[in-house]
Design a protein around this motif. Structure first.
Motif, PDB file in Angstrom:
ATOM      1  N   VAL A  97     165.380  90.587  43.784  1.00 25.57           N
ATOM      2  CA  VAL A  97     165.244  89.465  44.545  1.00 25.57           C
ATOM      3  C   VAL A  97     164.905  89.672  45.929  1.00 25.57           C
ATOM      4  O   VAL A  97     165.437  90.981  45.882  1.00 25.57           O
ATOM      5  CB  VAL A  97     166.730  88.858  44.274  1.00 25.57           C
ATOM      6  N   PRO A  98     164.346  88.816  46.546  1.00 24.93           N
ATOM      7  CA  PRO A  98     164.729  88.892  47.921  1.00 24.93           C
ATOM      8  C   PRO A  98     165.131  89.128  49.208  1.00 24.93           C
ATOM      9  O   PRO A  98     165.366  89.515  49.975  1.00 24.93           O
ATOM     10  CB  PRO A  98     163.432  87.965  48.585  1.00 24.93           C
ATOM     11  N   CYS A 152     161.087  90.267  38.597  1.00 28.64           N
ATOM     12  CA  CYS A 152     160.363  90.748  39.658  1.00 28.64           C
ATOM     13  C   CYS A 152     160.829  89.181  39.785  1.00 28.64           C
ATOM     14  O   CYS A 152     159.390  88.888  39.662  1.00 28.64           O
ATOM     15  CB  CYS A 152     159.600  91.182  40.922  1.00 28.64           C
ATOM     16  N   GLU A 153     161.654  89.184  40.627  1.00 30.11           N
ATOM     17  CA  GLU A 153     162.025  86.559  41.141  1.00 30.11           C
ATOM     18  C   GLU A 153     160.663  86.872  42.778  1.00 30.11           C
ATOM     19  O   GLU A 153     161.771  87.686  43.610  1.00 30.11           O
ATOM     20  CB  GLU A 153     163.697  86.833  41.370  1.00 30.11           C
ATOM     21  N   LEU A 206     157.224  87.468  49.553  1.00 31.19           N
ATOM     22  CA  LEU A 206     156.886  89.933  49.403  1.00 31.19           C
ATOM     23  C   LEU A 206     156.755  89.928  50.841  1.00 31.19           C
ATOM     24  O   LEU A 206     156.062  89.129  51.731  1.00 31.19           O
ATOM     25  CB  LEU A 206     155.441  89.514  48.231  1.00 31.19           C
ATOM     26  N   ASP A 207     157.764  91.042  51.074  1.00 30.91           N
ATOM     27  CA  ASP A 207     157.751  91.285  52.976  1.00 30.91           C
ATOM     28  C   ASP A 207     157.888  93.100  52.224  1.00 30.91           C
ATOM     29  O   ASP A 207     157.317  93.020  51.423  1.00 30.91           O
ATOM     30  CB  ASP A 207     159.095  91.042  53.361  1.00 30.91           C
ATOM     31  N   TYR A 223     157.551  97.973  48.719  1.00 27.99           N
ATOM     32  CA  TYR A 223     158.026  98.651  48.727  1.00 27.99           C
ATOM     33  C   TYR A 223     158.743  99.491  47.883  1.00 27.99           C
ATOM     34  O   TYR A 223     158.874 100.308  46.940  1.00 27.99           O
ATOM     35  CB  TYR A 223     158.402  99.171  49.879  1.00 27.99           C
ATOM     36  N   SER A 224     159.563  98.240  47.625  1.00 26.00           N
ATOM     37  CA  SER A 224     160.605  98.403  46.451  1.00 26.00           C
ATOM     38  C   SER A 224     159.812  98.544  44.900  1.00 26.00           C
ATOM     39  O   SER A 224     159.819  99.408  43.778  1.00 26.00           O
ATOM     40  CB  SER A 224     161.762  97.382  46.423  1.00 26.00           C
ATOM     41  N   VAL A 225     159.437  97.402  45.328  1.00 26.89           N
ATOM     42  CA  VAL A 225     158.253  97.275  43.670  1.00 26.89           C
ATOM     43  C   VAL A 225     157.380  98.505  43.068  1.00 26.89           C
ATOM     44  O   VAL A 225     157.169  98.343  42.436  1.00 26.89           O
ATOM     45  CB  VAL A 225     157.493  95.646  43.381  1.00 26.89           C
TER      46      VAL A 225
END
Length: 400
Positions: free
Chosen positions: A248-249, A285-286, A291-292, A297-299
């Motif tokens: 989650v972001p 992925c929520e 998306l930043d 980068y994590s994804v």
């Protein structure tokens, strides 16, 4: 009109009346040089100004100095098509006058605050992917009369709008799928017994395939519930050391996800250093619309690890205009993409506007309370209602 009252001058008077020039100079300038704009005065020499106003060279120098201190801007623009119906106009704004703290103060206000240089971006909507021949970009000073100009941004042949996306998924008129008891042992803890339209349409690829899924749907459409059901079903059929990784972001959304997964599993989190990628079966992925750089980068790291491991990814997002590039990055096939429009929401939305001509007083509140009471009794006579008011003290809910 407000500027004319503030400056105590008529609009037809020369703009340099707003600067500190003597009355004789202003009179001669109004008489002999009224047809010249301030921009034209800045390009004239002192000697030519002296001859124009029939006075000496010092008076001509005073006019030239005042004209160069009169606020003006230089505008430039760049065009970039963002999508089929969105066009970005980037403005390069540069001050085109001599700054004087005694005249302009610490700052000069236009439509935006202007310093030495400012880059401003505008995004406008384009209907039918056909931009107009041009648009007008105009600026007006906040305090100065006549300090305004405009440029025409011409859309030449080099500007090519993107094609209309064809990735939106129509919401089919399907019979709502009943909740099956075989999905999870804790399924009875859920607050509903029938899937909604979007959940029914995405049920089979989410629950009965192993391919990556990308679902873009309005808020409260049940995206997270479908991902949770799929993840828990996968874990229930795997070994005890298998995991589902949910990304989650931000931290506040993580708390909501934890409470949702507690409906199905007892332990909902583990320290990240105790999880091995080989034991991760599903990655959820929520809120990909947020998306930043860190989230991306994590994804990206997970996508890289997934190349050698059988990890399934379920990506969720709010409605997007075009998700082709996002799906290609996440390795989602066209058959596993679901892009519902914002109008495909499950909750019906009705908007009504009521105007009031009563001055701000107790009578106005009584009139507004009556309209609110009527709307509540018609829309939801027996259910809970959420009412927003400007202040608790001025608008007590007990009156309604």
């Amino acid at each position: 009109m407000s500027k004319a009252v503030e400056k105590r001058m008529w609009r037809f008077e020369h703009p340099l009346h707003q600067l500190n020039l003597s009355q004789d100079v202003l009179y001669n300038l109004q008489r002999w040089g009224d047809e010249l704009s301030v921009a034209e005065l800045t390009s004239v020499s002192t000697a030519e100004l002296r001859l124009l106003i029939r006075m000496n060279e010092n008076h001509g120098a005073a006019i030239l100095k005042a004209a160069k201190q009169y606020p003006a801007l230089k505008l430039g623009y760049h065009l970039r098509a963002l999508s089929a119906d969105l066009l970005e106009i980037s403005l390069d704004i540069t001050k085109d006058f001599d700054w004087n703290t005694g005249v302009h103060g610490s700052s000069e206000a236009f439509w935006m605050w202007v310093e030495d240089r400012l880059d401003v971006d505008f995004i406008i909507g384009i209907r039918g992917s056909q931009p107009p021949p041009s648009v007008t970009i105009r600026y007006i000073a906040d305090r100065w009369m006549g300090a305004e100009a405009e440029i025409i941004a011409v859309f030449d042949d080099e500007l090519t709008m993107l094609s209309l996306p064809k990735t939106h998924t129509p919401l089919l008129n399907l019979a709502f799928l009943p909740l099956a008891d075989s999905l999870s042992s804790n399924i009875n803890r859920l607050y509903f017994r029938v899937f909604n339209g979007a959940q029914t349409q995405t049920f089979w690829p989410v629950m009965h395939t192993n391919q990556n899924i990308l679902i873009c749907a309005p808020a409260s459409s049940g995206k997270s519930t479908m991902a949770t059901l799929s993840a828990c079903q996968t874990i229930s059929k795997a070994s005890a050391d298998s995991f589902t990784l949910v990304i989650v972001p931000n931290r506040s959304q993580a708390k909501e996800i934890v409470s949702l997964y507690r409906l199905f599993q007892g332990q909902t989190w583990l320290p990240i250093d105790t999880i091995f990628y080989a034991n991760v079966l599903t990655v959820v992925c929520e809120d990909l619309q947020l998306l930043d750089a860190v989230y991306e980068y994590s994804v990206s790291l997970l996508i890289h690890e997934r190349q050698a491991l059988p990890i399934r990814m379920i990506e969720l997002s709010y409605c997007l205009n075009d998700l082709t590039d996002l799906a290609a990055w996440l390795h989602v096939s066209m058959q596993a993409m679901f892009s519902f429009r914002p109008l495909n929401r499950e909750q019906s939305l009705t908007v009504s506007v009521v105007g009031f001509t009563i001055p701000h007083s107790g009578a106005l509140f009584k009139g507004m309370s009556k309209a609110a009471y009527t709307a509540i009794t018609e829309a939801s006579p027996d259910e809970n209602v959420l009412l927003f008011v400007p202040s608790r003290s001025g608008y007590p809910a007990k009156n309604i």
